[in-house]
Design an enzyme around this catalytic site. Sequence first.
Site, mmCIF file in Angstrom:
data_model
loop_
_atom_site.group_PDB
_atom_site.id
_atom_site.type_symbol
_atom_site.label_atom_id
_atom_site.label_comp_id
_atom_site.label_asym_id
_atom_site.label_seq_id
_atom_site.Cartn_x
_atom_site.Cartn_y
_atom_site.Cartn_z
ATOM 1 N N GLY A 3 0.835 -1.200 0.000
ATOM 2 C CA GLY A 3 0.000 0.000 0.000
ATOM 3 C C GLY A 3 0.864 1.242 0.000
ATOM 4 O O GLY A 3 0.807 2.063 -0.900
ATOM 5 N N PHE A 4 1.693 1.370 1.042
ATOM 6 C CA PHE A 4 2.651 2.473 1.170
ATOM 7 C C PHE A 4 1.958 3.833 1.175
ATOM 8 O O PHE A 4 2.556 4.841 0.827
ATOM 9 C CB PHE A 4 3.703 2.404 0.054
ATOM 10 C CG PHE A 4 4.290 1.028 -0.129
ATOM 11 C CD1 PHE A 4 5.035 0.449 0.879
ATOM 12 C CD2 PHE A 4 4.070 0.304 -1.292
ATOM 13 C CE1 PHE A 4 5.560 -0.834 0.736
ATOM 14 C CE2 PHE A 4 4.589 -0.978 -1.444
ATOM 15 C CZ PHE A 4 5.338 -1.547 -0.433
ATOM 16 N N GLY A 27 1.737 -6.160 4.585
ATOM 17 C CA GLY A 27 3.098 -6.675 4.558
ATOM 18 C C GLY A 27 3.862 -6.373 5.824
ATOM 19 O O GLY A 27 4.894 -6.967 6.091
ATOM 20 N N PRO A 54 10.975 -9.064 16.236
ATOM 21 C CA PRO A 54 12.236 -8.572 15.651
ATOM 22 C C PRO A 54 12.414 -8.959 14.181
ATOM 23 O O PRO A 54 12.977 -8.187 13.409
ATOM 24 C CB PRO A 54 13.316 -9.251 16.510
ATOM 25 C CG PRO A 54 12.635 -9.681 17.758
ATOM 26 C CD PRO A 54 11.188 -9.913 17.420
ATOM 27 N N ILE A 84 9.986 -3.602 20.400
ATOM 28 C CA ILE A 84 9.874 -4.317 19.137
ATOM 29 C C ILE A 84 9.040 -5.578 19.396
ATOM 30 O O ILE A 84 9.434 -6.446 20.178
ATOM 31 C CB ILE A 84 11.267 -4.685 18.588
ATOM 32 C CG1 ILE A 84 12.101 -3.412 18.342
ATOM 33 C CG2 ILE A 84 11.144 -5.513 17.312
ATOM 34 C CD1 ILE A 84 11.519 -2.436 17.341
ATOM 35 N N GLY A 95 7.066 2.758 16.120
ATOM 36 C CA GLY A 95 6.700 2.230 14.809
ATOM 37 C C GLY A 95 7.939 2.105 13.958
ATOM 38 O O GLY A 95 8.927 2.808 14.176
ATOM 39 N N VAL A 96 7.918 1.183 12.990
ATOM 40 C CA VAL A 96 9.114 0.933 12.180
ATOM 41 C C VAL A 96 8.841 0.987 10.674
ATOM 42 O O VAL A 96 9.723 0.742 9.881
ATOM 43 C CB VAL A 96 9.735 -0.442 12.517
ATOM 44 C CG1 VAL A 96 10.314 -0.448 13.923
ATOM 45 C CG2 VAL A 96 8.718 -1.567 12.359
ATOM 46 N N GLY A 97 7.617 1.323 10.292
ATOM 47 C CA GLY A 97 7.244 1.182 8.888
ATOM 48 C C GLY A 97 7.866 2.195 7.952
ATOM 49 O O GLY A 97 8.028 1.914 6.764
ATOM 50 N N GLU A 98 8.179 3.372 8.448
ATOM 51 C CA GLU A 98 8.585 4.435 7.540
ATOM 52 C C GLU A 98 9.964 5.007 7.831
ATOM 53 O O GLU A 98 10.609 5.574 6.958
ATOM 54 C CB GLU A 98 7.529 5.558 7.576
ATOM 55 C CG GLU A 98 6.206 5.072 7.032
ATOM 56 C CD GLU A 98 5.032 5.990 7.336
ATOM 57 O OE1 GLU A 98 4.735 6.829 6.491
ATOM 58 O OE2 GLU A 98 4.425 5.845 8.407
#
Lengths: 744, 167
Positions: free
Chosen positions: A247-248, A475, A638, A635, A708-711
Amino acid sequence: MDDMLNTQGHVRLGSSAGQPLTRRDGILKVTGAAPYAADARPEGVLHAVTLAAGIARGRVARLNSAAAEAHPGVVKVYTPANTPALAVSPDEKIHPFVWRMEVLQDDRVRYAGQPIAMVVAETLEAATEAARLLAPDYEAEPHRVTLDDAEPFDTETTAFGRPANMTKGDLATARATSSRHVTTQVDTSAQYHNAMEPHAITAQWVGDRLEIDTPNQAIGLSKQTFSAFLGIAPEQILLRSPFIGGGFGSKAILYGAQLLTILAARDLERPVKLALRRDQVYGPTGHRAPTRQTLRIDMDDMGRITALDHDTITLTSSFDQFLESASNASHSLYAAPVLRTTHHGRRADVGTPGPMRAPGEAPGSAALEIAMDEAARAAGLDPLDFRLLNHADTDPASGMSFSSKALRECYAEAAGRFGWAGRPQEPRQMREGRLLKGWGMGTAQFPCPMFQAAAHATLRADGSAVVETSAADMGQGAWTALAQIAADGLGIDIDKVEFRSGHSDLPDAGVAGGSGHTATAGTALFNAGSDAVRQLADLATQDPASPLFGAGNAGVTARSGRLWRNDDDRSEAYEDILARAGLELIRGEGTGAREGEPTHAMFSHGAVFAEVLVDPDLGQVRVSRLIGAFAAGRIINPALARSQLLGGMIWGIGMALQEEALHDTRSGRFVNNDLAGYHVPVNADAPMVEAITVHEDDPFVNALGIKGVGEIGVTGTVGAIGNAVWHATGVRPGRFPIHPETLI
Amino acid sequence: MTSTLNITINGAPHEIALDDPRATLLDVLRERLGLTGTKKGCDRGQCGACTVLIDGRRMNACLALALSHDWAEVTTIEGLAEGDTLHPVQQAFIAHDGFQCGYCTPGQIMSAVGLIAEGEAGLDPERVREGMSGNICRCAAYAGITDAVLEATRASGTRTEDERTDA
Ligand code: FES
Ligand code: FES
């Protein structure tokens, strides 16, 4: 469990969170069984194909509908002449996250790639050919499609209604008293998400209930939007989005062809499926707008920043507004006692931009990190030393303390791993064979927002549980990470947790975006589990037949499917408590959101180090090593977090070296709207990318300590690569992606 | 005009009355046979999402006109596992987190099976990365993909040898 949640504002989760479990949807995904929207094949489904405008501005004067209708297999051709009306005009801003959509309500062309007709046929082949036969004639008007020729306008707000301008302190005085300054200009290019799954929808009406399969990052919100434009109640809509093929940001906002497909399904009383072609994704589904950024950094004799001034010019469509808030990247990263950030809009005949992985932060960070290296050079300092010297101990923009900030540890970890020490200060000092070698770095930062989510957690008589929230897995691993959190909220093994998601009849999990989904939906799930356990504890501690009798609600702990007394080692299994109470199930409810006004500045941080090899004759750049260390709170998984961080960093490679959507200024059309012309990183482009996570306890960000770690992986990386290219070649990039011809 | 297409898919022979000669193998698999595991990412041979094995070779099903593959043997992602036992490449993709959204994954896995059978890349990570670069993963799960292919290559080392001597 309440007590547990509030202990020092921070809980040690149970045994599930923190484990690198493999994906719970792994088998579905590696066997081809995971259902994506375009895989739906309801009985009697028709295929829709849209026709995209071949001019950037004007009107459609003629369409050869007769030829298209005459093509065998064609069921109906939709044009502005016969498309059913929407319940409200597409110009209506029903909420801030709806962009103006093209639903064939008029014959205007506002950008190249805009849908101007749609063919519905018995087969995909027939619909495709008939769309070609429509052979449109246009009345074209002069257009503008680039930042250079676009129409300037003043704006009070940027993306998501953020203020466009901000000043802190007295810039004039700071400048007058500073001993040196650097001014840097960096352009970034238009980029397209290019999720591997092109946008798709399958729509069918079952009586007056609408069922849609469409990948969607904001299921609850989208249901509202559909309901408003279709004039039906939200309860009449079932939206399924169990899997999103990437999606992003591009699948958070609705686009016109979805509504068109739904209208056709209603009109034809048959299911209709539409999957955009790759080239048709360019235009109507959002993109990252180009920016032109100018930064001025003022310093004292020591190299301490005295003022930071960051201006962004960026582009939006002629009819709607989404402006990349790139300058905001300077708000909270470095210790600038005086700060000014400004944004200027321009309008062009292009589709409306939208959020794309690290919107604002990605281009803003790219320019800021280039400017920081320029400033370090002017100060005669190593880039890392310069950043450490200007480390922000409190948030410069708000004046608040950081909720947690292990950035120094990230610098140390990543620099050590990379081998930064001993880097020559001057450029063009290192070679590998005939190739020039350079090292560069950048700081990564991303905010930690939370949205609104709700969840249910139901304990069943056999000690298993079902948890429900309409989360979106694109994802990032929601099916796994959220289930891990839910298991710990319930105090049971994850194998006993059935996770139901991706379906609009479930409690709304909020938007999967802004790197806030795990924190938000996770909190809701954890709270729902805690609520179920609390009810269970009430039953047991008030039941004289239970070994827990008299322990008090707060005197028990949930673990491994049992409640344990805190004052001795007696315990009782969930199933026994339920059986004795004669209950089939106990249902807990929970919500996730940030309560009250923030008391701290909340960000994830990281440091990225890049090594590049540049061909001195061809200017070709290869990223030979990329190492990032990130501090992002707790986290949950991991393995999945690493994948997210690596993915973000590789997006950084794309932004730094490859990704650029180009318009032909004469025709106003795209030049490279496909995956052959628009380059994204492939496997061979990312030979050695490493992501390290640095431990961080955050008692303030939320009760679970999740950031958060997505971006964040995109930020820092682009600048690090640009700075490494300078170090290799002596050429400071003024534009991303870096073009080889500028390096020779 | 209806044509007959004889094609073996995942070991099962099919005789398909194809009413449209324009249909690609990809669209026949997905829309007519319901084998939707094979994905469409571009329909132009630019992304690899539609990779299948045709007579043992990896090919982009979107570039293959179905009728031009009369009598071919096709293997798709649905045909890899044996019952509940995953193919070693599928297992390795799960173990190494060689995917995120999963959309490119069927193509990646079929491509990996083809690459390993070709025996050209062996255990050289750089050649594996090159050999897998026709398959775009926008989630960029490349590190996991490369590790998974290397592990599956190792696991199937002897078998690959045998297959090559057989051929
Ligand atoms: S769909 Fe066939 S290569 Fe992209
Ligand atoms: S896993 Fe998402 S595109 Fe590869």
